[in-house]
Design a protein around this motif. Sequence first.
Motif, PDB file in Angstrom:
ATOM      1  N   LYS A 489       0.819  -1.222   0.000  1.00  0.00           N
ATOM      2  CA  LYS A 489       0.000   0.000   0.000  1.00  0.00           C
ATOM      3  C   LYS A 489       0.848   1.264   0.000  1.00  0.00           C
ATOM      4  O   LYS A 489       0.623   2.176  -0.806  1.00  0.00           O
ATOM      5  CB  LYS A 489      -0.954  -0.031   1.186  1.00  0.00           C
ATOM      6  CG  LYS A 489      -2.004  -1.128   1.078  1.00  0.00           C
ATOM      7  CD  LYS A 489      -2.948  -1.123   2.264  1.00  0.00           C
ATOM      8  CE  LYS A 489      -3.993  -2.238   2.116  1.00  0.00           C
ATOM      9  NZ  LYS A 489      -4.919  -2.288   3.281  1.00  0.00           N
ATOM     10  N   ALA A 490       1.817   1.331   0.893  1.00  0.00           N
ATOM     11  CA  ALA A 490       2.676   2.518   0.910  1.00  0.00           C
ATOM     12  C   ALA A 490       3.514   2.590  -0.367  1.00  0.00           C
ATOM     13  O   ALA A 490       3.735   3.675  -0.911  1.00  0.00           O
ATOM     14  CB  ALA A 490       3.582   2.494   2.137  1.00  0.00           C
ATOM     15  N   GLY A 491       3.957   1.430  -0.841  1.00  0.00           N
ATOM     16  CA  GLY A 491       4.736   1.412  -2.077  1.00  0.00           C
ATOM     17  C   GLY A 491       3.937   1.904  -3.268  1.00  0.00           C
ATOM     18  O   GLY A 491       4.448   2.656  -4.104  1.00  0.00           O
ATOM     19  N   GLU A 537      -0.390  10.685   1.674  1.00  0.00           N
ATOM     20  CA  GLU A 537      -1.155   9.456   1.444  1.00  0.00           C
ATOM     21  C   GLU A 537      -0.272   8.226   1.701  1.00  0.00           C
ATOM     22  O   GLU A 537      -0.702   7.243   2.320  1.00  0.00           O
ATOM     23  CB  GLU A 537      -1.660   9.458  -0.002  1.00  0.00           C
ATOM     24  CG  GLU A 537      -2.789   8.529  -0.318  1.00  0.00           C
ATOM     25  CD  GLU A 537      -3.249   8.692  -1.758  1.00  0.00           C
ATOM     26  OE1 GLU A 537      -2.642   8.087  -2.668  1.00  0.00           O
ATOM     27  OE2 GLU A 537      -4.210   9.443  -1.979  1.00  0.00           O
ATOM     28  N   ALA A 538       0.964   8.293   1.226  1.00  0.00           N
ATOM     29  CA  ALA A 538       1.895   7.192   1.448  1.00  0.00           C
ATOM     30  C   ALA A 538       2.220   7.045   2.929  1.00  0.00           C
ATOM     31  O   ALA A 538       2.307   5.922   3.455  1.00  0.00           O
ATOM     32  CB  ALA A 538       3.182   7.417   0.642  1.00  0.00           C
ATOM     33  N   ALA A 544      -0.818   3.016   8.891  1.00  0.00           N
ATOM     34  CA  ALA A 544      -1.888   2.034   9.064  1.00  0.00           C
ATOM     35  C   ALA A 544      -1.334   0.611   9.032  1.00  0.00           C
ATOM     36  O   ALA A 544      -1.741  -0.250   9.834  1.00  0.00           O
ATOM     37  CB  ALA A 544      -2.946   2.220   7.976  1.00  0.00           C
ATOM     38  N   GLU A 545      -0.386   0.345   8.112  1.00  0.00           N
ATOM     39  CA  GLU A 545       0.189  -0.992   8.021  1.00  0.00           C
ATOM     40  C   GLU A 545       1.034  -1.324   9.249  1.00  0.00           C
ATOM     41  O   GLU A 545       1.008  -2.459   9.742  1.00  0.00           O
ATOM     42  CB  GLU A 545       1.037  -1.108   6.751  1.00  0.00           C
ATOM     43  CG  GLU A 545       0.226  -1.199   5.478  1.00  0.00           C
ATOM     44  CD  GLU A 545      -0.676  -2.423   5.480  1.00  0.00           C
ATOM     45  OE1 GLU A 545      -0.155  -3.547   5.431  1.00  0.00           O
ATOM     46  OE2 GLU A 545      -1.913  -2.241   5.541  1.00  0.00           O
ATOM     47  N   ARG A 557       6.760   3.312   8.939  1.00  0.00           N
ATOM     48  CA  ARG A 557       6.453   4.746   8.967  1.00  0.00           C
ATOM     49  C   ARG A 557       7.720   5.578   8.815  1.00  0.00           C
ATOM     50  O   ARG A 557       7.755   6.560   8.068  1.00  0.00           O
ATOM     51  CB  ARG A 557       5.750   5.097  10.279  1.00  0.00           C
ATOM     52  CG  ARG A 557       5.443   6.584  10.461  1.00  0.00           C
ATOM     53  CD  ARG A 557       4.710   6.836  11.774  1.00  0.00           C
ATOM     54  NE  ARG A 557       4.394   8.241  11.938  1.00  0.00           N
ATOM     55  CZ  ARG A 557       5.210   9.129  12.506  1.00  0.00           C
ATOM     56  NH1 ARG A 557       6.415   8.727  12.944  1.00  0.00           N
ATOM     57  NH2 ARG A 557       4.847  10.392  12.628  1.00  0.00           N
ATOM     58  N   ASP A 558       8.790   5.175   9.489  1.00  0.00           N
ATOM     59  CA  ASP A 558      10.042   5.919   9.399  1.00  0.00           C
ATOM     60  C   ASP A 558      10.610   5.900   7.983  1.00  0.00           C
ATOM     61  O   ASP A 558      11.225   6.870   7.535  1.00  0.00           O
ATOM     62  CB  ASP A 558      11.073   5.337  10.363  1.00  0.00           C
ATOM     63  CG  ASP A 558      11.002   5.992  11.737  1.00  0.00           C
ATOM     64  OD1 ASP A 558      10.153   6.888  11.929  1.00  0.00           O
ATOM     65  OD2 ASP A 558      11.798   5.615  12.614  1.00  0.00           O
ATOM     66  N   LYS A 559      10.436   4.796   7.293  1.00  0.00           N
ATOM     67  CA  LYS A 559      10.938   4.719   5.922  1.00  0.00           C
ATOM     68  C   LYS A 559      10.305   5.782   5.037  1.00  0.00           C
ATOM     69  O   LYS A 559      10.981   6.410   4.213  1.00  0.00           O
ATOM     70  CB  LYS A 559      10.662   3.335   5.332  1.00  0.00           C
ATOM     71  CG  LYS A 559      11.493   2.226   5.908  1.00  0.00           C
ATOM     72  CD  LYS A 559      11.113   0.920   5.232  1.00  0.00           C
ATOM     73  CE  LYS A 559      11.826  -0.258   5.851  1.00  0.00           C
ATOM     74  NZ  LYS A 559      11.433  -1.518   5.214  1.00  0.00           N
TER      75      LYS A 559
END
Length: 638
Positions: A489-491, A537-538, A544-545, A557-559
């Motif tokens: 999702k973040a990707g 958004e990312a 959330a993940e 989150r830190d990434k």
Amino acid sequence: MRVFKREAWGLRGALLLAATAAAAASSNELWLARDGHAAAQIVLPAAATAVERTAAQELQLHLEQVTGATFPVVSEATPKSGPRLLVGNTEAARRLAPDFDPAAAEEDSILLKTAGDDLVLAGHPQRGALYAVYTYLEDTVGVRWWTSEETYVPRRPALPLPALDVRYTPPLRFRESYYLDSFHAVFKTRLKGNFSSRTRYMLEPLEMIPEAYGGNHRLIHFKGRNSAYHSFYELVPPDLYFRDHPEWFSEVRGKRTHKNAQLCLTSEEMRRELTKNVLALLREDPGADIIQVSQNDAAGRCTCAACLEVEKEEGGVGTASGPLLRFVNRVAEDIEKEFPRVFVETFAYQYTRQAPARVRPRPNVLIRLCSIECSFAQPLESDVRENRAFAKDVREWSRIAGRNLFGWDYVTDFSSYMLPHPNLRVLGPNIRFFVKNGATGLFEQGDALCAAGDFVRLRHWLISHLLWNPALDDRQLIDTFLRGYYGEKAGAALKRYLDFIHDRAEASGRTLGCYEENVTRWLDVGGIAEATRLMNEALAAAEAEEARDPAGNKGLRDKVLREKLSLDHVWLINYAALKKAAAHTGTPFMGPEDPAVACRAWIDACARFNVKAHRETTTEQTFIEYQKKLLEKCAKQG
């Protein structure tokens, strides 16, 4: 080494595993491991080399993490008792692949071949076995070495014997992706980099690749201000020679000088002294296989009558590559007598970039072409004026130098590492352009100072894979990294962000140099606002993940926050102008309410992520002073 639990490592690897499992099931179920128990042995030659032993250790380590089983490492004198992973140039490998001769193979060549219940993992004696193991682990098993500290290892207690028949030789003999993470020797080797450079812009120690990992191609590393490159004054220092021999140095406007200048390349006496100094350095470092004999990083070429006469013969006054290459050829001829395997490398850079008309490089001379004047929003092989001229010079040098070209490509923003730099789409095409024109090596000079920067982990991973195999699909590699490293999702959200800024840069029609102070030439306030929305958004997806699975997604989150630093920097350096432009255009203002508070948070985040530089520099103090000035500016704008 941190091992990821998440299994979002890319469709290609999943399909390979499924295919190999199906192949095993359809061929009497040949397995390397079943139910967490090893069914195969790792077999080494009776007189294994250090590299072959390392390859076996790496294979054993990763297969244990994958399957939970310990695979014994044995000599090939051990009687066969089931499937074998034949690492290196064993007698069995020679029987199973009689048409593959490691001694005659090109450098870094690999062989992966399944024969019955054996899998051969072999190659060129120096690094081939190690690269064959890494290729099997990555392309077939699905291991991903994302960074020097973060590895994804799939959990597969049942691992089939794959049906493989792979023979590959990388087209680039010398491969270097120059990012901070490439300073870690084992990680560099796992990504199949084999060249280690020192430059004067280094804030962290550089690990040379150990001989047990195949070693690295090495350039003679000078100890002076120019480090490994721009070596004229390293080899003939003005403070030692100018007083007694001013005629060895450039004549500029009728006067001999060493300030912002070069050497007089028609001086035979100077050439003999420089050659003597080169030979002394090579005797001190017999493991080096390249030495630079290159112009200083300045103008000031010699315009004495003799040098200008050579320029005229080589294409006209101004064709400064003529005197340079004639000079370097003479040096290389003398070097070859004692060091026949050493290359003498020189630059085709700025005023020497145009190829000469008559002289040709000797076989032991490498020509390093530098793309510093180009635009990196468009491929080098495009119709942009800056790129058109460079591409023409590359083709001309290719015509006369053949495989003796070495590219120096610029893949970051040296004026501001901490700004978006939308050049990801040209990285693959540019590497392929150099390869198509015969390059034997590429130095991709990225951000080797900053632990954050603009997606530096993605860039290093992507470039390293393309240097090994330029035919890979760069867009697919980007997708694989984004979804594998940041999660699905973040990707996916970061992909939308990257697509947006690249689309905007291309649509602007602007060029993109490697010394950009800002993004506002190609991204307006509306674009910055939309980029911020996509980055947020990312970040929300990562949060959330991580909340859903704190153990499996630890640090996610830190990434994303680390990647967001470059966009936050855009708001900080442009705060007042962007706020005014947003009000004028009716664009929602996506910047911080208080720029001083935001700047302090940015500085704190940089410290947490170990950021020591925001631009090309030689000292950490530069970034400390920059932070103070940025905070003062933001405090005035609040």
